[in-house]
Design an enzyme around this catalytic site. Structure first.
Site, PDB file in Angstrom:
ATOM      1  N   ALA A 152     104.402  67.624  46.541  1.00 38.66           N
ATOM      2  CA  ALA A 152     104.788  66.264  46.897  1.00 38.66           C
ATOM      3  C   ALA A 152     105.874  65.698  45.992  1.00 38.66           C
ATOM      4  CB  ALA A 152     103.559  65.355  46.858  1.00 38.66           C
ATOM      5  N   GLY A 195      98.114  72.275  38.932  1.00 39.62           N
ATOM      6  CA  GLY A 195      98.674  71.622  37.760  1.00 39.62           C
ATOM      7  C   GLY A 195      97.649  70.944  36.880  1.00 39.62           C
ATOM      8  N   HIS A 243      99.436  75.649  54.495  1.00 41.89           N
ATOM      9  CA  HIS A 243      98.944  74.471  53.789  1.00 41.89           C
ATOM     10  C   HIS A 243      98.722  74.896  52.348  1.00 41.89           C
ATOM     11  CE1 HIS A 243      95.724  71.106  53.241  1.00 41.89           C
ATOM     12  NE2 HIS A 243      96.866  70.827  52.641  1.00 41.89           N
ATOM     13  N   ASP A 244      99.335  74.209  51.404  1.00 42.56           N
ATOM     14  CA  ASP A 244      99.295  74.665  50.017  1.00 42.56           C
ATOM     15  C   ASP A 244      97.877  74.829  49.490  1.00 42.56           C
ATOM     16  OD1 ASP A 244      98.811  71.915  49.879  1.00 42.56           O
ATOM     17  OD2 ASP A 244     100.586  71.459  48.695  1.00 42.56           O
ATOM     18  N   THR A 245      96.942  74.005  49.962  1.00 42.02           N
ATOM     19  CA  THR A 245      95.560  74.158  49.508  1.00 42.02           C
ATOM     20  C   THR A 245      94.952  75.465  50.015  1.00 42.02           C
ATOM     21  OG1 THR A 245      95.316  71.758  49.551  1.00 42.02           O
ATOM     22  CG2 THR A 245      93.306  73.043  49.361  1.00 42.02           C
ATOM     23  N   SER A 265     107.911  68.065  43.813  1.00 47.45           N
ATOM     24  CA  SER A 265     108.905  69.088  43.482  1.00 47.45           C
ATOM     25  C   SER A 265     108.647  70.341  44.303  1.00 47.45           C
ATOM     26  CB  SER A 265     108.862  69.429  41.987  1.00 47.45           C
ATOM     27  OG  SER A 265     107.621  70.034  41.652  1.00 47.45           O
TER      28      SER A 265
END
Length: 459
Positions: A12, A379, A216-218, A14
């Site tokens: 969201a 992160g 989907h990144d998750t 970078s």
């Protein structure tokens, strides 16, 4: 064996292109390019700068050099509309835009069909807000962000399953678009492309295969969780904290709906049974408002602050929009005027640990699955204070890392499609355990203190 794959991983705030090399040393990662993801407000509407993201992706793939394939993942729900000539009909609207305010509350219960947590920005509500616009009327195709970028690389139209499952338009049981639901809402089924699954070759970019991953990144992050067995809860922590379990079947009970838990599609036909928790967004917004102070020093100061003195319900929708985050936190937490940045930071992290505690306990109760370990990836795994607070709040050991779980999951699906990695999720996760650094945090303190704090936060 020395095979290389490129993961385009868009967050969201970078994006980056990561090259993964599979060889005698297992998996080696190299972030070859990073670029900003800066939303743009035009005419009162908040947009993603999709052309800048495309430029960053292309530059990163150039720096990556020759690779065996390319995979793309990003956040969920947002989309672009394509006309009959293949042109984009305007920049995608940002999920934090206010155009969907009030729509979810005025919509009939969709949970028995889509199994999704009611969030105001789900694609279904965005489309209901847009259905009377000229763009929607003439659109030929709707492409979610990773599918749009893949289309620009390959010219191929499709909707990857894990991301399509977040739209609210997919039947959670059949894993196909729910034509009945779409018709009942007055939406256009014909703009929705065929569903494809992780591991399928989408097409080719300058001769290089572009492979569908958990876009989907998750979904990709959960592939990169270094778990053994199934008795774990995951927290994919960044701007959002996605707290949940990996299941074989969806949980569609009334209790699950009331608790606002979601059933999203995962790699290898799994169900990501989870709840969206606000995550590090409030801290990110405060840091932006404060002029980006040194975060490690701020976290050190926050760790010295008394714990659980000020807490809020981070799931309160008041924290969703950007702007004046400090003011909203001060008001809801009752922070005194003299409270400084360290106190505010401690308030955010204590409150996030409380929100994650509640979600992981509810996930177990609602699914009937008990767990012994928390895996925290993304992160947030770099935030030692948050990791320790999560262990303390949950009463469970927290295994933090890898930070690059999303890119790793993306790369593993590509490598398996190429025959470099064999087996299912267990085999892929074993490779993660063997090659990535994981830090263990043991729970400490008294659970009664956390129970009392949860009551004060209204949770």
């Amino acid at each position: 064996m020395n095979r290389a794959f490129a993961a385009v991983d868009l967050g969201a705030s970078s994006g980056r292109v990561v090259v993964g090399r599979f060889g005698d040393n297992g998996l080696e990662l190299n972030v070859v390019h990073r670029f900003a993801n800066d939303p743009v407000r035009v005419g009162g509407t908040l947009h993603w700068d999709i052309l800048a993201l495309h430029r960053g992706m292309i530059e990163g793939l150039r720096k990556a050099g020759p690779v065996d394939s390319i995979g793309i993942d990003s956040w969920a729900v947002d989309y672009g509309l394509i006309d009959a000539s293949g042109a984009l009909l305007g920049n995608p609207v940002h999920y934090r835009d206010s155009r969907t305010d009030g729509i979810a509350a005025a919509t009939t219960d969709l949970y028995p069909v889509n199994g999704l947590q009611t969030l105001p920005f789900n694609t279904v509500y965005q489309l209901m807000a847009a259905r009377c616009t000229p763009q929607y009327a003439v659109a030929q195709h709707l492409l979610l962000v990773p599918d749009l970028l893949a289309y620009w690389l390959t010219g191929e139209i499709g909707a990857e399953y894990t991301n399509a499952s977040t739209t609210g338009l997919l039947d959670v049981r059949t894993q196909e678009w729910s034509l009945t639901l779409i018709s009942d809402l007055g939406l256009r089924a014909e703009v929705l492309p065929p569903v494809r699954h992780p591991g399928e070759v989408i097409g080719f970019h300058e001769g290089t295969p572009v492979v569908a991953v958990g876009s989907h990144d998750t979904a990709s992050a959960i592939v990169g969780v270094p778990a053994e067995g199934s008795d774990f809860v995951y927290i994919s922590c960044g701007t959002w904290s996605l707290v949940g379990l990996e299941l074989d079947e969806p949980v569609l009970s009334d209790a699950s709906r009331a608790a606002n838990f979601t059933n999203e599609g995962g790699v290898d036909q799994t169900i990501r049974y989870l709840r969206n928790v606000m995550g590090l967004w409030p801290l990110q917004e405060c840091l932006r408002e404060w002029g980006s102070p040194d975060l490690p020093e701020l976290l050190k100061e926050a760790a010295a602050e008394p714990g659980l003195t000020y807490v809020v319900d981070l799931d309160d929708p008041v924290f969703m929009p950007p702007g004046d985050m400090e003011g909203r936190l001060r008001k809801l937490a009752g922070l005194p005027a003299e409270a400084g940045r360290a106190t505010i930071t401690r308030c955010i992290l204590d409150s996030l640990a409380l929100a994650q505690r509640r979600a992981l306990r509810q996930a177990q109760e609602l699914s009937g699955r008990s767990v012994s370990t928390v895996h925290l990836v993304g992160g947030g795994a770099l935030n030692e204070l948050l990791c320790q607070l999560t262990a303390d709040a949950s009463g469970l050991p927290v295994l933090a890392g890898p930070v690059e779980a999303t890119a790793i999951g993306n790369l593993l699906v590509q490598a398996r499609a190429a025959g470099v990695v064999e087996g299912g999720l267990d085999a892929m996760r074993a490779l993660v355990r063997e090659t990535q650094r994981i830090v263990r945090y043991e729970p400490r303190g008294d659970d009664a203190v956390w129970r009392a704090a949860a009551a004060r936060a209204g949770r």
